[in-house]
Design a protein around this motif. Structure first.
Motif, mmCIF file in Angstrom:
data_model
loop_
_atom_site.group_PDB
_atom_site.id
_atom_site.type_symbol
_atom_site.label_atom_id
_atom_site.label_comp_id
_atom_site.label_asym_id
_atom_site.label_seq_id
_atom_site.Cartn_x
_atom_site.Cartn_y
_atom_site.Cartn_z
ATOM 1 N N SER A 1 -6.983 7.957 -9.923
ATOM 2 C CA SER A 1 -8.010 8.917 -9.513
ATOM 3 C C SER A 1 -9.112 8.238 -8.699
ATOM 4 N N ALA A 2 -8.825 7.049 -8.160
ATOM 5 C CA ALA A 2 -9.820 6.315 -7.381
ATOM 6 C C ALA A 2 -9.938 6.829 -5.958
ATOM 7 N N GLY A 3 -9.021 7.707 -5.538
ATOM 8 C CA GLY A 3 -9.071 8.267 -4.198
ATOM 9 C C GLY A 3 -8.491 7.364 -3.130
ATOM 10 N N LEU A 4 -7.800 6.290 -3.534
ATOM 11 C CA LEU A 4 -7.217 5.377 -2.558
ATOM 12 C C LEU A 4 -5.940 5.956 -1.964
ATOM 13 N N GLY A 5 -5.500 5.366 -0.851
ATOM 14 C CA GLY A 5 -4.276 5.805 -0.210
ATOM 15 C C GLY A 5 -3.057 5.567 -1.081
ATOM 16 N N ALA A 6 -2.028 6.364 -0.844
ATOM 17 C CA ALA A 6 -0.808 6.256 -1.638
ATOM 18 C C ALA A 6 -0.025 4.993 -1.309
ATOM 19 N N GLU A 7 -0.048 4.577 -0.049
ATOM 20 C CA GLU A 7 0.777 3.462 0.401
ATOM 21 C C GLU A 7 -0.063 2.463 1.192
ATOM 22 N N SER A 8 0.509 1.284 1.395
ATOM 23 C CA SER A 8 -0.136 0.296 2.261
ATOM 24 C C SER A 8 0.201 0.622 3.714
ATOM 25 N N PRO A 9 -0.504 0.029 4.673
ATOM 26 C CA PRO A 9 -0.204 0.303 6.083
ATOM 27 C C PRO A 9 1.215 -0.128 6.455
ATOM 28 N N ALA A 10 1.729 0.447 7.544
ATOM 29 C CA ALA A 10 3.056 0.108 8.055
ATOM 30 C C ALA A 10 3.128 -1.395 8.363
ATOM 31 N N TRP B 1 6.786 -0.140 6.307
ATOM 32 C CA TRP B 1 7.138 0.334 4.979
ATOM 33 C C TRP B 1 7.219 -0.834 3.998
ATOM 34 N N TRP B 2 6.251 -0.867 3.067
ATOM 35 C CA TRP B 2 6.084 -2.039 2.206
ATOM 36 C C TRP B 2 7.259 -2.272 1.256
ATOM 37 N N GLU B 3 7.966 -1.226 0.840
ATOM 38 C CA GLU B 3 9.055 -1.402 -0.113
ATOM 39 C C GLU B 3 10.295 -2.038 0.517
ATOM 40 N N ARG B 4 10.350 -2.048 1.855
ATOM 41 C CA ARG B 4 11.562 -2.517 2.531
ATOM 42 C C ARG B 4 11.262 -3.683 3.477
ATOM 43 N N THR B 5 10.091 -4.304 3.267
ATOM 44 C CA THR B 5 9.719 -5.465 4.079
ATOM 45 C C THR B 5 9.161 -6.551 3.162
ATOM 46 N N PRO B 6 9.215 -7.803 3.571
ATOM 47 C CA PRO B 6 8.736 -8.897 2.717
ATOM 48 C C PRO B 6 7.245 -8.793 2.430
ATOM 49 N N GLY B 7 6.874 -9.171 1.228
ATOM 50 C CA GLY B 7 5.460 -9.172 0.864
ATOM 51 C C GLY B 7 4.644 -10.166 1.661
ATOM 52 N N THR B 8 5.293 -11.130 2.286
ATOM 53 C CA THR B 8 4.567 -12.102 3.111
ATOM 54 C C THR B 8 3.904 -11.452 4.320
ATOM 55 N N LEU B 9 4.317 -10.226 4.657
ATOM 56 C CA LEU B 9 3.658 -9.512 5.752
ATOM 57 C C LEU B 9 2.275 -9.005 5.352
ATOM 58 N N ARG B 10 1.978 -9.045 4.046
ATOM 59 C CA ARG B 10 0.689 -8.567 3.541
ATOM 60 C C ARG B 10 0.082 -9.658 2.650
ATOM 61 N N PRO B 11 -0.363 -10.757 3.247
ATOM 62 C CA PRO B 11 -0.813 -11.908 2.437
ATOM 63 C C PRO B 11 -2.174 -11.715 1.774
ATOM 64 N N GLU B 12 -2.978 -10.760 2.244
ATOM 65 C CA GLU B 12 -4.324 -10.554 1.692
ATOM 66 C C GLU B 12 -4.475 -9.112 1.213
ATOM 67 N N LEU B 13 -5.432 -8.888 0.313
ATOM 68 C CA LEU B 13 -5.684 -7.529 -0.172
ATOM 69 C C LEU B 13 -6.057 -6.597 0.968
ATOM 70 N N ALA B 14 -6.741 -7.099 1.956
ATOM 71 C CA ALA B 14 -7.102 -6.263 3.111
ATOM 72 C C ALA B 14 -5.860 -5.764 3.831
ATOM 73 N N ASP B 15 -4.782 -6.555 3.808
ATOM 74 C CA ASP B 15 -3.532 -6.137 4.444
ATOM 75 C C ASP B 15 -2.844 -5.047 3.639
ATOM 76 N N VAL B 16 -3.094 -5.025 2.349
ATOM 77 C CA VAL B 16 -2.526 -3.998 1.469
ATOM 78 C C VAL B 16 -3.306 -2.699 1.579
ATOM 79 N N LEU B 17 -4.626 -2.814 1.673
ATOM 80 C CA LEU B 17 -5.483 -1.628 1.673
ATOM 81 C C LEU B 17 -5.569 -0.969 3.044
ATOM 82 N N GLY B 18 -5.552 -1.753 4.105
ATOM 83 C CA GLY B 18 -5.684 -1.188 5.441
ATOM 84 C C GLY B 18 -7.111 -0.751 5.725
ATOM 85 N N GLU B 19 -7.291 -0.038 6.821
ATOM 86 C CA GLU B 19 -8.625 0.370 7.242
ATOM 87 C C GLU B 19 -9.094 1.650 6.570
ATOM 88 N N GLN B 20 -8.188 2.601 6.355
ATOM 89 C CA GLN B 20 -8.583 3.850 5.708
ATOM 90 C C GLN B 20 -8.282 3.731 4.215
#
Length: 459
Positions: free
Chosen positions: A111-120, A122-141
């Protein structure tokens, strides 16, 4: 009459028929399921498209978002140790995320109002190394909705909870999980990476009987939202924990807290909700708690009915096509309805507290008749005598008051009000006065009682 732990042959066949139908109609390479009753696995079965290669309850499948329940347990452990409060803003323990004003509770309940997914991509079908920082997971919006106003499922939210666990514990999420949950509960076949024997993940073409292998990506920072692999047998061990708690991991009261709805339901959805890391659904008049999960190539579901003391797990290695949550709920229903739980024999209390016994019986809120009962655990239970209404259970406090555990009066204080001679005059429950007679003139009834008393229509 002795109660047998084994399921009747007809029940076993109904369970097998349900998963066989699910595998065939869902066009799934393989499916394995298991059912637990009263803490013991009483049935397991599987179906496969490859003769002689059906999985069993010890075969690993990826469980996707079922991982979130494990992450939630780790957060509740931090709360119970006094290392954080659920109402703490994330910023207090994990500064610099850009969403630090949301609370730990809101993250747990989606209920925090955050986005459902990380930015493109598609995180479930790509290596986690593409998102090394929390900012990469959260994105801009980062904010989709005002915090606390609605349930909006968020995978990045549970990434933040994983980072919170690491910040407070000073160790990796995976190491904390292994040490604090998997080892104490004996879940040796649950891991962050696949361990043989394990199923391979497949996509099934929607319009043809053809297969495509799915890549088993390591999710990196997103691991607390969906990384785990597990087995049907291990997940039923976890179901026992979700039912009763385990003081080595999390006590019964905190586990029960996880099962309470903690976020507003989506508009129009009155058959489900979300607690703290647990999904809640109503099906066929039965309340089920647990979680479903999916990642490319895999589907998973665990449902538990605490009232029936029956749990079921269903695991499949397909990206879509099989509604595992429905199948798992059906398995619980088959056992609960075909072989209803045998209640424990009634036994009288080992000893009776005369003062508490004197409180039992009828009490009136205005003209509404209620019954106060003394329960086997030395608690009190208030029930409306006719129809539905504001019932609740109460537990004694050291100061002589009682606190409501559930229902309308959850958290409210019940006070036993006495006269100077020690006799009980009335009950005060959240400012409501309960008397021994309807509008008893001898008690302190707000607004007073007409001195002429009760009368007929012609009076």
């Amino acid at each position: 009459m002795t109660y047998s732990e084994e399921l009747l042959p007809g029940t076993q066949r109904a369970l097998l028929h349900r998963i066989a139908t699910a595998q065939a109609e869902g066009r799934t390479p393989s499916v394995v399921a298991a059912v637990q009753r009263q803490g013991r696995i009483v049935w397991s079965g599987s179906r496969s498209c490859v003769d002689g290669h059906a999985p069993d309850a010890d075969t690993q499948f990826r469980i996707g978002s079922l991982t979130k329940t494990f992450t939630a347990v780790l957060v509740l452990r931090l709360r119970d140790e006094g290392l954080l409060d659920l109402d703490d803003p994330l910023e207090k323990h994990l500064p610099g995320t850009g969403v630090g004003g949301v609370t730990v509770l809101q993250l747990l309940a989606h209920s925090a109002g955050l986005g459902a997914e990380s930015p493109a991509p598609w995180w479930e079908r790509t290596p986690g190394t593409l998102r090394p920082e929390l900012a990469d997971v959260l994105g801009e919006q980062t904010r989709m909705h005002p915090p606390g106003r609605r349930h909006h499922y968020s995978n990045p939210g549970y990434t933040l909870l994983g980072a919170l666990i690491e910040a407070v514990r000073g160790a990796s999420w995976a190491d904390v999980l292994q040490r604090e949950i998997l080892e104490p509960l004996g879940m040796s076949r649950t891991s962050t990476q696949p361990q043989a024997p394990h199923a391979g993940g497949w996509a099934v073409h929607p319009w043809a009987d053809a297969l495509l292998p799915e890549p088993p990506e390591d999710l990196g920072l997103m691991a607390p939202a969906g990384q785990l692999w597990s087995t049907a047998a291990d997940l039923l061990r976890f179901a026992s924990f979700l039912s009763e708690g385990d003081d080595r991991v999390l006590g019964a009261a905190s586990v029960a807290e996880m099962r309470v709805p903690s976020a507003p339901s989506e508009s129009g959805d009155w058959q489900g909700g979300y607690g703290l890391g647990l999904q809640l659904v109503r099906q066929d008049g039965r309340t089920l708690v647990g979680h479903t999960g999916s990642l490319p190539g895999f589907l998973a579901a665990l449902w538990l009915s605490t009232e029936d003391d029956v749990a079921a797990v269903v695991l499949a290695n397909a990206t879509s096509g099989l509604f595992v949550g429905t199948v798992a709920a059906d398995l619980v229903g088959i056992v609960a309805e075909a072989e209803p739980r045998i209640p424990e024999p009634w036994r009288p209390l080992p000893e009776v507290d005369a003062e508490l016994l004197a409180l039992t019986g009828p009490w009136y809120w205005g003209t509404r008749a209620n019954i106060l009962r003394l329960t086997a655990d030395r608690g009190l239970e208030l029930q409306v005598l006719q129809g539905s209404g504001r019932g609740a259970r109460f537990v004694a406090q050291p100061d002589g008051t009682w606190i409501g555990l559930d229902g309308y009066y959850a958290g409210e204080t019940l006070r036993i009000v006495k006269a100077a001679d020690g006799s009980v005059t009335h009950l005060d429950l959240g400012s409501f006065v309960f008397t021994r007679e309807p509008y008893d003139p001898a008690s302190v009834v707000p607004g007073g009682v007409d001195p002429e008393g009760w009368r007929g229509l012609g009076a």
